[in-house]
Scaffold this active site. Structure first.
Site, PDB file in Angstrom:
ATOM      1  N   GLY A   1       0.796  -1.223   0.000  1.00  0.00           N
ATOM      2  CA  GLY A   1       0.000   0.000   0.000  1.00  0.00           C
ATOM      3  C   GLY A   1       0.829   1.273   0.000  1.00  0.00           C
ATOM      4  O   GLY A   1       2.061   1.260   0.113  1.00  0.00           O
ATOM      5  N   HIS A   2       0.128   2.393  -0.120  1.00  0.00           N
ATOM      6  CA  HIS A   2       0.775   3.710  -0.206  1.00  0.00           C
ATOM      7  C   HIS A   2       1.584   4.027   1.053  1.00  0.00           C
ATOM      8  O   HIS A   2       1.198   3.693   2.167  1.00  0.00           O
ATOM      9  CB  HIS A   2      -0.269   4.802  -0.432  1.00  0.00           C
ATOM     10  N   ASN A   3       2.728   4.664   0.842  1.00  0.00           N
ATOM     11  CA  ASN A   3       3.597   5.186   1.905  1.00  0.00           C
ATOM     12  C   ASN A   3       4.175   4.105   2.817  1.00  0.00           C
ATOM     13  O   ASN A   3       4.695   4.401   3.892  1.00  0.00           O
ATOM     14  CB  ASN A   3       2.869   6.236   2.755  1.00  0.00           C
ATOM     15  N   SER A  33       1.066   2.946   4.877  1.00  0.00           N
ATOM     16  CA  SER A  33       1.836   3.640   5.916  1.00  0.00           C
ATOM     17  C   SER A  33       2.485   2.718   6.937  1.00  0.00           C
ATOM     18  O   SER A  33       2.903   3.170   8.005  1.00  0.00           O
ATOM     19  CB  SER A  33       0.958   4.676   6.637  1.00  0.00           C
TER      20      SER A  33
END
Length: 344
Positions: A256-258, A276
């Site tokens: 996933g993102h970050n 994250s």
């Protein structure tokens, strides 16, 4: 973008503190990638606590902060907040924080890609920088300002969008899609049909509608990384998703993102890493394991196949089950349940 121009886009954004040294906002960033001239968003005590770890960083004096008005009401007597707010050049409060994030993310998404034509092949307008030693099959798309290093190999059907960079000796297999502003290091192998830099799954639910949080942070893949077939690495919101040196990712994996993966991390088939998360060096997730959003996993952690991780774990932990527990504890629980179920 000038402060007044920015505030004109959002009637719920109010100036709380202005030291007059911050006349223009250049973008949005996150606590992991602090940048001069950029804004940070904070809407929970968890992020304020994380901010405390870097509070003496001089870059804050050249940054702005957007804070949720609801959180601000609970911070009036908080000494950490009183220390933190003195560090920033400018502070905004937002009366509708989630809407502000969506509005400003769209503004800086557009700013990031202003003047770039995603439909134009950089070989046609001369903006692509391709080393003469690179080998390229047919049916490729290479966007504007793409850089290909020495001995890069691109196989049939690869698409590389604007501004992305591919390091020396990297091989990209058929059908891979690399979105804009992704950097891939040296000696990497990206297998068929994988996607790098896709939009993160980020929305804010406001008045019955899922409003998009615009992602423009990209992905940073370091050297000697291998990514299996049909895997997806989401781009970060305002700063990059990071895949550390020597990390190996199997087929059908979602990152996933970050997310920040350290050196030598192993993700086996069908693992899912929520946005994250931070997974430190040489940790391993066996097949079909998953982890919830924003958790921190230490060095050398081993996660058993099918485990679902719902909390952070320190260095060297060996965990299994749902929710994931120390392996011996989980095995004892399974044995107890089996023994109980066999009783007549």
């Amino acid at each position: 973008m000038k402060i007044k121009e920015l505030m004109a886009f959002d009637d719920g954004l109010f100036l709380l503190l202005d030291e007059h040294s911050f006349s223009e906002v250049r973008g949005i960033t996150t606590l992991d990638f602090l940048k001069s001239g950029h804004l940070l968003f904070i809407n929970s005590p968890k992020y304020l606590k994380k901010l405390e770890e870097d509070l003496e960083n001089p870059v804050f004096a050249e940054m702005g902060l957007v804070i949720d008005e609801k959180l601000l009401k609970n911070l009036e007597q908080d000494p950490l907040w009183h220390s933190a707010k003195e560090k920033f050049a400018i502070i905004f409060k937002s009366s509708h924080f989630e809407r502000t994030m969506c509005l400003l993310s769209k503004i800086f998404f557009d700013e990031t890609f202003k003047g770039i034509d995603m439909m134009v092949d950089g070989r046609e307008d001369g903006t692509a920088n391709i080393d003469p030693s690179a080998q390229m099959a047919g049916n490729l798309f290479i966007g504007q300002n793409v850089e290909l290093g020495k001995n890069v190999k691109l196989m049939n059907g690869v698409s590389i969008m604007a501004g992305s960079k591919i390091g020396d000796d990297t091989i990209i297999f058929p059908g891979v899609t690399i979105y804009a502003n992704v950097s891939v290091g040296k000696r990497c192998r990206i297998h068929a049909s994988s996607s790098l830099g896709t939009d993160g799954f980020g929305y804010n639910f406001i008045d019955g509608v899922h409003h998009k949080l615009w992602h423009f942070g990209g992905v940073m893949i370091e050297d000697d990384v291998e990514i299996g077939a049909s895997s997806a690495i989401d781009g970060g919101t305002f700063s990059p998703t990071v895949i550390g040196t020597g990390t190996k990712i199997d087929n059908h994996v979602q990152v996933g993102h970050n997310v920040i993966l350290g050196r030598g991390v192993i993700l086996c088939g069908q693992v899912g890493i929520s946005g994250s998360c931070r997974i430190d060096d040489y940790s391993l997730f066996a097949g079909k394991a998953g982890i919830g959003q924003g958790l921190i996993i230490g060095k050398g952690v081993q996660v058993a196949g099918g485990a679902l991780v719902s909390q952070g774990w320190p260095d060297g932990s060996i965990i299994a089950g749902h929710p994931a527990r120390p392996l011996k504890e989980w095995l004892k629980g399974v044995a107890h349940l089996r023994k109980s179920s066999l009783k007549k």
